[in-house]
Enzyme design. Structure first.
Site, PDB file in Angstrom:
ATOM      1  N   GLN A   1       0.776  -9.066   2.229  1.00 32.79           N
ATOM      2  CA  GLN A   1       0.884  -7.799   1.493  1.00 32.79           C
ATOM      3  C   GLN A   1       1.905  -7.881   0.376  1.00 32.79           C
ATOM      4  O   GLN A   1       1.772  -7.239  -0.662  1.00 32.79           O
ATOM      5  CB  GLN A   1       1.260  -6.674   2.475  1.00 32.79           C
ATOM      6  CG  GLN A   1       1.147  -5.278   1.880  1.00 32.79           C
ATOM      7  CD  GLN A   1       2.285  -4.379   2.317  1.00 32.79           C
ATOM      8  OE1 GLN A   1       3.443  -4.798   2.350  1.00 32.79           O
ATOM      9  NE2 GLN A   1       1.952  -3.146   2.641  1.00 32.79           N
TER      10      GLN A   1
ATOM     11  N   GLN B   1       7.617   3.323  -2.121  1.00 30.92           N
ATOM     12  CA  GLN B   1       8.729   3.448  -3.055  1.00 30.92           C
ATOM     13  C   GLN B   1       8.292   4.178  -4.314  1.00 30.92           C
ATOM     14  O   GLN B   1       7.231   3.933  -4.874  1.00 30.92           O
ATOM     15  CB  GLN B   1       9.262   2.063  -3.411  1.00 30.92           C
ATOM     16  CG  GLN B   1      10.637   2.070  -4.037  1.00 30.92           C
ATOM     17  CD  GLN B   1      11.310   0.720  -3.926  1.00 30.92           C
ATOM     18  OE1 GLN B   1      10.976  -0.076  -3.065  1.00 30.92           O
ATOM     19  NE2 GLN B   1      12.255   0.450  -4.815  1.00 30.92           N
TER      20      GLN B   1
ATOM     21  N   ARG C   1      12.579  -7.124   4.397  1.00 26.12           N
ATOM     22  CA  ARG C   1      11.636  -7.107   3.264  1.00 26.12           C
ATOM     23  C   ARG C   1      12.332  -6.618   1.993  1.00 26.12           C
ATOM     24  O   ARG C   1      12.195  -7.196   0.919  1.00 26.12           O
ATOM     25  CB  ARG C   1      10.453  -6.206   3.616  1.00 26.12           C
ATOM     26  CG  ARG C   1       9.344  -6.103   2.573  1.00 26.12           C
ATOM     27  CD  ARG C   1       8.287  -5.153   3.118  1.00 26.12           C
ATOM     28  NE  ARG C   1       7.091  -5.095   2.301  1.00 26.12           N
ATOM     29  CZ  ARG C   1       6.851  -4.216   1.344  1.00 26.12           C
ATOM     30  NH1 ARG C   1       7.794  -3.325   1.040  1.00 26.12           N
ATOM     31  NH2 ARG C   1       5.718  -4.225   0.675  1.00 26.12           N
TER      32      ARG C   1
ATOM     33  N   SER D   1       1.769   0.476   0.206  1.00 27.20           N
ATOM     34  CA  SER D   1       2.737  -0.619   0.165  1.00 27.20           C
ATOM     35  C   SER D   1       3.771  -0.480   1.295  1.00 27.20           C
ATOM     36  O   SER D   1       3.435  -0.658   2.457  1.00 27.20           O
ATOM     37  CB  SER D   1       3.395  -0.673  -1.212  1.00 27.20           C
ATOM     38  OG  SER D   1       4.115  -1.870  -1.377  1.00 27.20           O
ATOM     39  N   LEU D   2       5.002  -0.122   0.993  1.00 30.48           N
ATOM     40  CA  LEU D   2       6.010   0.059   2.026  1.00 30.48           C
ATOM     41  C   LEU D   2       5.534   1.024   3.110  1.00 30.48           C
ATOM     42  O   LEU D   2       5.798   0.841   4.298  1.00 30.48           O
ATOM     43  CB  LEU D   2       7.303   0.586   1.404  1.00 30.48           C
ATOM     44  CG  LEU D   2       8.356   1.073   2.407  1.00 30.48           C
ATOM     45  CD1 LEU D   2       8.970  -0.100   3.126  1.00 30.48           C
ATOM     46  CD2 LEU D   2       9.392   1.931   1.729  1.00 30.48           C
TER      47      LEU D   2
ATOM     48  N   HIS E   1       4.113  -7.769  -5.814  1.00 30.11           N
ATOM     49  CA  HIS E   1       2.671  -7.754  -5.554  1.00 30.11           C
ATOM     50  C   HIS E   1       1.915  -8.619  -6.571  1.00 30.11           C
ATOM     51  O   HIS E   1       0.896  -8.210  -7.120  1.00 30.11           O
ATOM     52  CB  HIS E   1       2.126  -6.315  -5.550  1.00 30.11           C
ATOM     53  CG  HIS E   1       2.561  -5.534  -4.349  1.00 30.11           C
ATOM     54  ND1 HIS E   1       2.035  -5.750  -3.096  1.00 30.11           N
ATOM     55  CD2 HIS E   1       3.494  -4.554  -4.214  1.00 30.11           C
ATOM     56  CE1 HIS E   1       2.620  -4.926  -2.225  1.00 30.11           C
ATOM     57  NE2 HIS E   1       3.513  -4.200  -2.886  1.00 30.11           N
TER      58      HIS E   1
END
Length: 768
Positions: free
Chosen positions: A241, A9, A112, A87-88, A193
């Site tokens: 994660q 993102q 998610r 990440s994503l 996170h």
């Protein structure tokens, strides 16, 4: 070795993936079913301003990343040795590694995104300029123990996460600290996170329990551990994660140590590429990062310490529209245009076809028998799947010739037509288009016969971007040249599959300039697509002035889906012109062309570009046109000028030429007898055919009268290859020129990219 890296993102933008959704229609439809909305519309139009909202951003990026990966595999046939995602983006890495299929991955990302979008009351901020340890010490010193490090992008780019009030306080502290280049709040709703995501992690872990995962087929580097995923820990690691820091820097450094490594970013933007460069550039001297990163191409490199970083390479097959290459079964988004009187010869067309490229037979000025013989030769030489086409230059004074050629092409099952010099859409082209149409099992209208229209005027492009005119369709049905069903299907498609924007070339270009024509044509295409709601995108290509990698790069950067070359191909072994012409062309530079009247459109004053160096033709041709404009008959011309034309230009009398024309053009003689100006035009136009024949045959009768259509692209090409084996035209082969131009363009893009892509810190990936 090769690592594919997938962005997360922050890389999204309106318009991303616009060239991919139609390529992967089944997956696009599947995504629409899973998400409950049009993923294509979200990514390309974003009509409701949702693309930057987490619950929409994450599915959108997953889809575009996945399609980019599938397209890359399809074009290169090469799978990576490692994959990693930010990440994503890690979900795309797992998809690439075969852990789950596209639908499963999308359902996971959708859930998610929805869970993370529900988190409020927290915030995140980027701190640029300090090391992770320095950031941690400042947080501790100021009592900000409720803030976590959420993302370690590069040695000096850190993202922190925590409660909103503490994040705002931290920003003011870091802004005043020495060495900080930037401290900025990120546009997120929660403290992603970080420890504050523990409840979301638990909920997501419960959701994961219902899915089956496959063993990894490619090592995937985990954001959590900065080490490869373990099969037995897939669910736990994927859930963790959400609340764990993104250890991007450590992940990249782990990959550095595996051996010689090339990184390619798969997805929108090049943020991760800049981060990889920054990690390499800022590597501590005591760390053992001595790996030399090598590319499969000759793209330029940047050095950092003892290591060398080469940017991910653009490849020649990746340039242009993938759908264009698929439709024509081509290696590259590259065409060689049809040059009249067989200069684009049967040998040229076959040579290109056998190399996975496509050329068009130049039929202008050829008899139907010659065209048929040439096509038979081509068809006997090419294999199934190898592409070839035929060029049709519109004969505005003799439309029956166009009809005869179309009839021949239909009989011989020639399916690719390059249409040039048209001012509107005539019935001959409509017939060619309609005769190939059928509706497949899915209901889509399919056209076997494809038209590539070369245009330089928007109103002509608009005609080809429109469906076939109703009146012409009705007339063709009444004449039993097409069926009623074919007519109905023709109303659902544009006349052309592709529009080739022609500027500054040897053809009928109206002195157009690519920098202004291309943007205008692209906008026109988009408007016409929206107006008629076509299912399939009409591709826009570029022609004219393309003889070097720099010119090809400019065309692709302007938005061209493909490029078409012309002038550079007539100075090759395969070109159907004389050696004397090729010798002249080999010596030309960019300033050695001029505009002269077009012989086929003499009365209209249409201009074409021709060679000026070493010949008198352009000066003489322009003088003939000025005389034609000034006088109404041959008898009105002063005796001195009349004598000069007959003795110097024509080398025969007006009467001798007229007697010859009576034999070849008996249908025009009555008009010439009644109209002295038409008689003058006929005799003057004889010179254009005469000068062309001189050049094509290499006649020594009058070299200065050679008419050689040519654009300045060949002059630029001559300078580019000067000092190489291609300086001599006898070493130039049309397929090798195409190959070298495309590969050199890709290499140039890589060098430009490397020089422009500095590790700027202004773009931060939101770690969600």
């Amino acid at each position: 070795m090769l690592t594919y890296i997938f962005p997360g993102q922050g890389s999204q933008f309106k318009g991303m993936g616009s060239n991919l959704f139609d390529t992967f229609r089944d997956f696009t439809a599947m995504a629409d079913d899973v998400l409950g909305y049009s993923i294509k519309q979200l990514c390309t139009e974003d009509p409701h301003s949702q693309l930057n909202q987490t619950q929409f951003t994450q599915p959108a990026l997953f889809v575009v990343n996945a399609f980019t990966y599938l397209n890359q595999i399809r074009e290169t046939g090469k799978k990576p040795d490692f994959v990693a995602g930010h990440s994503l983006g890690e979900y795309n890495a797992l998809f690439a590694a075969g852990v789950f299929d596209f639908e499963t991955g999308l359902r996971l990302v959708k859930k998610r995104g929805e869970l993370m979008a529900l988190v409020t009351g927290g915030g995140m901020a980027a701190v640029v300029g300090l090391r992770k340890e320095q950031v941690a010490k400042m947080l501790e010193a100021n009592g900000l123990d409720g803030i976590d490090v959420a993302n370690h992008n590069t040695p000096s780019q850190i993202v922190i996460s925590g409660r909103s009030a503490e994040i705002e306080k931290a920003i003011s502290i870091f802004e005043a600290a020495a060495g900080v280049k930037m401290a900025a709040l990120l546009k997120v709703s929660g403290a992603f996170h970080s420890r504050y995501m523990s409840e979301v992690q638990k909920e997501f872990e419960r959701y994961l329990a219902s899915f089956h995962f496959h063993p990894l087929s490619i090592p995937v580097i985990s954001n959590v551990e900065a080490r490869p995923y373990e099969n037995e820990k897939l669910r736990a690691t994927l859930a963790k994660q959400i609340s764990s820091p993104v250890r991007w820097m450590d992940s990249v450094r782990y990959l550095f140590k595996q051996g010689e490594m090339q990184f390619e970013e798969i997805g929108p933007g090049r943020v991760l590429t800049g981060m990889v460069h920054k990690i390499m550039q800022e590597a501590d001297s005591h760390e053992e990062v001595e790996t030399t990163l090598e590319s499969v191409s000759t793209a330029s490199s940047q050095t950092a310490g003892d290591a060398k970083f080469v940017y991910p390479t653009v490849t020649a097959p990746s340039l242009g529209s993938s759908e264009f290459k698929k439709d024509y079964n081509l290696k590259y988004a590259y065409l060689a245009g049809g040059m009249y009187r067989g200069i684009a010869s049967q040998e040229m067309v076959v040579k290109l076809a056998k190399s996975g490229l496509m050329g068009f037979l130049g039929t202008g000025g050829m008899s139907m028998q010659q065209v048929e013989e040439n096509i038979l030769y081509i068809q006997s030489q090419v294999s199934p799947g190898q592409a070839y086409g035929v060029n049709l230059v519109h004969n505005w004074k003799n439309p029956e010739r166009d009809n005869s050629l179309i009839e021949l092409l239909l009989q011989m099952n020639v399916q690719h037509l390059e249409a040039a010099a048209f001012l509107n859409v005539p019935s001959s082209l409509v017939r060619f288009r309609a005769k190939s149409l059928f509706r497949d099992a899915s209901g889509e209208v399919i056209a076997r016969n494809k038209i590539i229209a070369k245009v330089s005027r928007p109103e002509v492009a608009e005609a080809f971007l429109s469906p076939a005119p109703d009146l012409i369709l009705q007339a063709l049905v009444e004449e039993h040249l097409i069926t009623r069903q074919e007519a109905e299907l023709a109303r659902e498609l544009p006349m052309a599959d592709d529009i080739c924007v022609e500027a500054d070339s040897a053809g009928h270009t109206d002195s157009g300039v690519a920098y202004t024509l291309m943007p205008a044509m692209l906008r026109l295409r988009d408007d016409m697509m929206a107006k008629y709601r076509y299912e399939k995108k009409v591709r826009i290509g570029a022609a004219g002035g393309i003889g070097t990698p720099e010119a090809a790069l400019a065309a692709f950067m302007l938005g061209a889906d493909f490029i078409l070359t012309g002038s550079i191909n007539q100075c090759t072994v395969e070109a159907g012109t004389s050696d004397k012409v090729k010798d002249l062309l080999q010596q030309m530079n960019v300033q050695d062309t001029d505009y002269a009247p077009a012989g086929d459109m003499f009365e209209m004053g249409s201009k074409v570009q021709v060679l000026r160096k070493g010949v008198f033709f352009p000066a003489r041709a322009n003088k003939l046109y000025e005389i034609y404009r000034r006088y109404n008959s041959l008898g009105d011309i002063d005796s001195s000028t009349s004598e000069q034309i007959q003795s110097k230009y024509f080398k025969r009398s007006f009467e001798q030429i007229y007697d010859e024309l009576k034999v070849h053009y008996p249908n025009e003689i009555d008009k010439a007898e009644q109209n002295p100006k038409h008689k003058m035009a006929m005799i003057f136009k004889w010179y254009f055919g005469y000068s062309s024949r001189l050049a094509l045959s290499g006649s020594a009768e009058s070299t200065v009268d050679y008419q050689i259509h040519c654009g300045p692209a060949l002059g630029a090409f001559n300078q580019w290859v000067k000092g190489t084996e291609l300086e001599n035209w006898r070493n130039r082969h049309v397929d090798e020129i195409g190959e070298r131009l495309m590969t050199s363009t890709a290499e140039l893009i890589n060098r430009k990219f490397a020089s422009l892509l500095l590790p700027a810190e202004g773009k931060i990936l939101t770690p969600v």
